[in-house]
Design a protein around this motif. Structure first.
Motif, short mmCIF file in Angstrom:
data_model
loop_
_atom_site.label_atom_id
_atom_site.label_comp_id
_atom_site.label_asym_id
_atom_site.label_seq_id
_atom_site.Cartn_x
_atom_site.Cartn_y
_atom_site.Cartn_z
N PHE A 10 37.05 30.81 44.10
CA PHE A 10 35.83 30.93 43.88
C PHE A 10 36.04 32.60 43.32
CE2 PHE A 10 34.37 28.21 46.58
CZ PHE A 10 34.00 27.43 46.27
N GLY A 11 37.50 33.20 43.82
CA GLY A 11 37.90 34.45 43.35
C GLY A 11 37.77 34.52 41.46
N GLU A 12 36.84 35.54 40.45
CA GLU A 12 36.82 36.09 39.18
C GLU A 12 36.31 36.97 39.18
OE1 GLU A 12 33.63 33.07 36.86
OE2 GLU A 12 34.79 32.15 37.86
N PRO A 13 36.67 37.93 37.70
CA PRO A 13 35.97 39.08 37.68
C PRO A 13 34.58 39.04 38.48
CG PRO A 13 37.81 38.71 36.37
CD PRO A 13 37.85 37.18 37.03
N SER A 14 33.83 38.47 37.83
CA SER A 14 32.23 38.49 38.14
C SER A 14 31.27 37.61 39.56
CB SER A 14 31.73 37.39 36.82
OG SER A 14 32.34 35.88 36.92
#
Length: 58
Positions: A10-14
């Motif tokens: 689930f980790g992403e910059p947004s």
């Protein structure tokens, strides 16, 4: 292992990822690795180690 997989999935910059504080020391660095800002959510003994949404959003 499960938390690592979920953080990487689930980790992403947004997005923001919340994690319990105190918690395992690896959580913030693993979240940082994905480019996501780690957001600590305090858990306190006086709350039976649960989080308080009002305190968390302050």
């Amino acid at each position: 292992m499960t938390m690592s997989a979920v953080i990487l999935m689930f980790g992403e910059p947004s997005v923001d990822i919340l994690y319990p504080d105190p918690g395992f020391p690896i959580y913030p660095s693993m979240i940082d690795f994905t480019g996501t800002p780690p957001i600590p959510i305090p858990i306190r003994e006086e709350n039976d180690f649960t989080f308080n949404a009002d305190e968390s959003m302050a």
